[in-house]
Write an enzyme that holds these catalytic residues in place. Structure first.
Site, PDB file in Angstrom:
ATOM      1  CG  ASP A 167      -1.726  -1.246   1.359  1.00 26.08           C
ATOM      2  OD1 ASP A 167      -2.274  -1.700   0.351  1.00 26.08           O
ATOM      3  OD2 ASP A 167      -1.749  -1.803   2.465  1.00 26.08           O
ATOM      4  CD  GLU A 168       4.701  -0.397  -0.146  1.00 25.92           C
ATOM      5  OE1 GLU A 168       3.939  -0.665  -1.109  1.00 25.92           O
ATOM      6  OE2 GLU A 168       5.273  -1.260   0.528  1.00 25.92           O
ATOM      7  CE  LYS A 226       0.947  10.307  -8.193  1.00 23.47           C
ATOM      8  NZ  LYS A 226       1.117  11.505  -7.429  1.00 23.47           N
ATOM      9  N   GLY A 252      -4.545  -4.669  -4.813  1.00 25.65           N
ATOM     10  CA  GLY A 252      -5.642  -3.853  -5.322  1.00 25.65           C
ATOM     11  C   GLY A 252      -5.196  -2.418  -5.408  1.00 25.65           C
ATOM     12  CG  HIS A 253      -3.080  -0.690  -8.075  1.00 24.70           C
ATOM     13  ND1 HIS A 253      -2.113  -1.642  -8.027  1.00 24.70           N
ATOM     14  CD2 HIS A 253      -3.349  -0.473  -9.374  1.00 24.70           C
ATOM     15  CE1 HIS A 253      -1.813  -1.996  -9.254  1.00 24.70           C
ATOM     16  NE2 HIS A 253      -2.540  -1.305 -10.087  1.00 24.70           N
ATOM     17  CE  LYS A 280       2.697  -2.519  -4.402  1.00 21.45           C
ATOM     18  NZ  LYS A 280       2.412  -2.241  -3.006  1.00 21.45           N
ATOM     19  NE  ARG A 287      -7.734  -6.212   6.630  1.00 17.11           N
ATOM     20  CZ  ARG A 287      -6.845  -7.200   6.613  1.00 17.11           C
ATOM     21  NH1 ARG A 287      -6.622  -7.914   7.702  1.00 17.11           N
ATOM     22  NH2 ARG A 287      -6.162  -7.486   5.526  1.00 17.11           N
ATOM     23  CB  THR A 299      -9.824  -5.988   3.673  1.00 17.72           C
ATOM     24  OG1 THR A 299      -8.714  -5.155   4.044  1.00 17.72           O
ATOM     25  CG2 THR A 299      -9.301  -7.277   3.062  1.00 17.72           C
ATOM     26  CD  GLN A 352       0.906  -8.988  -2.865  1.00 18.57           C
ATOM     27  OE1 GLN A 352       1.753  -9.442  -3.614  1.00 18.57           O
ATOM     28  NE2 GLN A 352      -0.352  -8.955  -3.195  1.00 18.57           N
TER      29      GLN A 352
HETATM   30  P1  IMP Z   1      -2.629 -12.891   1.797  1.00 18.27           P
HETATM   31  O1  IMP Z   1      -1.702 -12.380   0.752  1.00 18.27           O
HETATM   32  O2  IMP Z   1      -4.082 -12.690   1.452  1.00 18.27           O
HETATM   33  O3  IMP Z   1      -2.329 -14.308   2.193  1.00 18.27           O
HETATM   34  O4  IMP Z   1      -2.404 -12.011   3.132  1.00 18.27           O
HETATM   35  C1  IMP Z   1      -1.223 -12.120   3.904  1.00 18.27           C
HETATM   36  C2  IMP Z   1      -0.814 -10.752   4.461  1.00 18.27           C
HETATM   37  O5  IMP Z   1      -0.386  -9.922   3.387  1.00 18.27           O
HETATM   38  C3  IMP Z   1      -1.937  -9.994   5.182  1.00 18.27           C
HETATM   39  O6  IMP Z   1      -1.368  -9.256   6.246  1.00 18.27           O
HETATM   40  C4  IMP Z   1      -2.446  -9.061   4.097  1.00 18.27           C
HETATM   41  O7  IMP Z   1      -3.059  -7.902   4.661  1.00 18.27           O
HETATM   42  C5  IMP Z   1      -1.149  -8.709   3.400  1.00 18.27           C
HETATM   43  N1  IMP Z   1      -1.341  -8.318   2.004  1.00 18.27           N
HETATM   44  C6  IMP Z   1      -1.555  -9.112   0.937  1.00 18.27           C
HETATM   45  N2  IMP Z   1      -1.661  -8.395  -0.190  1.00 18.27           N
HETATM   46  C7  IMP Z   1      -1.481  -7.103   0.173  1.00 18.27           C
HETATM   47  C8  IMP Z   1      -1.443  -5.882  -0.570  1.00 18.27           C
HETATM   48  O8  IMP Z   1      -1.559  -5.826  -1.805  1.00 18.27           O
HETATM   49  N3  IMP Z   1      -1.230  -4.760   0.183  1.00 18.27           N
HETATM   50  C9  IMP Z   1      -1.043  -4.788   1.533  1.00 18.27           C
HETATM   51  N4  IMP Z   1      -1.070  -5.905   2.242  1.00 18.27           N
HETATM   52  C10 IMP Z   1      -1.278  -7.055   1.580  1.00 18.27           C
END
Ligand code: IMP
Length: 426
Positions: free
Chosen positions: A13-14, A18, A40-41, A16, A301, A299, A222
């Site tokens: 979520d830095e 953009k 997701g962006h 990327k 959150r 999500t 990620q």
């Molecule tokens: P998973 O990739 O769904 O298995 O989630 C594992 C961890 O990676 C959790 O803490 C998620 O919130 C985090 N995570 C996975 N994809 C992203 C992303 O694109 N951005 C931020 N956190 C992510």
């Protein structure tokens, strides 16, 4: 320069999306090489907002080849929905190429993702529940289903029967509903038919493009601290979002990677569980969260917020091969009297400059900070480094010094014109 890798250098979520979108304007090819729809962006194109999960960001430009490479895990149902929604909104002339070697996220992967999270109770990872971990686990266990199988009904039938034999036992053991073959087969054969025209040997395509001198952008998903190998295990994703993983996950030679741009926020955020030494627990976190709109794209959150952690950032530089930084959401920090940057951790009375492998030790790490002057000015209209307030310049210089990395771009707002380029790296 003709190849550029974009990596998230923190916990995802830095911003990327953009930078990828910004750089994609100049690219001939845009590649996603790992992860799936856990990412997701949001991209603004032609005045409209689009949310992308697994489709590469060059999809809006008819001249750009978009590659979903072998290291990805693809949920065909979700991906086709994503594609349909793009088409419905007028994105019709696109070039998309999907590796036959990418793995398929199946419905049982999602069910298992949720089941494992529930079982872990207070030790849960906080996954996106998109089935990413169970899909990569099946890949490693050699019971995964690949796109090449999905598009061939006969191979898919055999692969699905074999997988269900094992996955149903696992589901039963966890008290979850099992799947019948018929429940999945016909539906997924249809997805396979729709995907087939896009499937090819993407490694071959990339080699040809690189040889031609095409500009190839490897977009990140990620962040390095979520890397399965180098991140804060087990609070990580199940793939490697580092620059180093790109050659493996895209099927290209390592020497073809010219630059790795690490995207980092001017502060730090994290979603889900896990250690976070610089986390802020007072109203400053709310100030930054609200100004930076720090809520999960997938999500929703609220994200945990902290000071910039240059120990983690420097570690990310090392394990990921980052040679430039893009400093994002810089404007969010305006209005503060003082701002801190973490330059080291104190672990059991000792000063350390790296991230410990042992999670208990990482939880015990106390951040050591340099305190810098803040700035009150709104910097959202700044168009050059020179226009920045002195304190903001000093903040940038300190980051460069602590991470031994040059800042090539800084961003002072969500729009493209709020992206200031200090160095030509692509
Ligand atoms: P998973 O990739 O769904 O298995 O989630 C594992 C961890 O990676 C959790 O803490 C998620 O919130 C985090 N995570 C996975 N994809 C992203 C992303 O694109 N951005 C931020 N956190 C992510």
């Amino acid at each position: 320069m003709s190849t550029l890798v974009i990596v998230g250098s923190q916990w995802g979520d830095e911003g990327k999306g953009k930078i990828t979108d910004y750089m994609a304007q100049e690219a001939d090819v845009v590649v996603r090489s790992q992860g799936g729809n856990n990412a997701g962006h949001t991209i603004n194109f032609d005045g409209k907002k689009f949310a992308l999960r697994s489709i590469p960001s060059g999809i809006f430009h008819s001249n750009i080849k978009n590659v979903m490479a072998n290291g990805m895990v693809i949920d065909p149902k979700q991906m086709l929905e994503e594609l349909r929604s793009l088409e419905e909104r007028g994105i019709l002339n696109y070039q998309l190429y999907i590796s036959g070697r990418a793995h398929v996220v199946m419905p049982y992967h999602q069910r298992l993702d949720g089941a494992y999270e529930n079982l872990k109770k207070e030790n849960k990872i906080g996954t996106t529940k998109r089935g990413i971990g169970p899909c990569y686990a099946d890949k490693a266990n050699r019971i995964g289903i690949r796109i090449a199988d999905l598009i061939d009904p006969e191979s898919f039938s055999i692969a699905l029967k074999n997988a269900l034999e094992i996955k149903n036992k696992e589901l039963k053991m966890l008290g979850e509903k099992e799947y019948t073959f018929d429940e999945i087969y016909e539906e997924y054969v249809e997805y396979g038919k729709k995907l087939k025209p896009f499937v090819c040997d993407t490694s071959l395509l990339l080699e040809e493009e690189i040889e031609k001198g095409a500009k190839v952008l490897f977009e990140g998903a990620q962040g390095v601290m979520l890397c399965l190998d180098h991140g804060t295990y087990p609070y990580v994703t199940s793939s490697s979002p580092t620059g180093a993983s790109v050659p493996l996950n895209a099927g290209i030679a390592p020497q073809n990677i010219e630059s790795v741009l690490g995207i980092c926020k001017a502060y730090t955020t994290r979603v889900g569980e896990g250690p976070f030494p610089t986390e802020i627990h007072d109203e400053l976190a709310d100030y930054i969260r609200e100004r930076g709109h720090e809520y999960g794209t997938v999500t929703k959150r609220p994200r945990r917020v902290g000071y910039l952690d240059c120990v983690a950032l420097n570690y990310a530089r090392r394990v990921s091969g980052i040679n430039y930084l893009a400093l994002m959401l810089f404007d969010v920090l305006s209005g503060l009297d003082k701002i801190k940057i973490c330059y080291a951790y104190e672990l059991d009375g000792k000063e350390i400059y790296t991230v410990p492998a042992n999670l208990k030790e990482y939880y015990r790490c106390k951040p050591l900070y340099v305190e810098m002057d803040g700035w009150k000015e709104d910097i959202t209209k700044v168009q050059s480094y020179d226009e920045l307030p002195q304190a903001a310049k000093a903040y940038m210089k300190k980051i460069e010094e602590l991470t031994k990395t040059e800042i090539a771009i800084f961003s002072v707002g969500p729009d493209r014109h709020q992206t200031i380029r200090l160095k030509d790296i692509f």
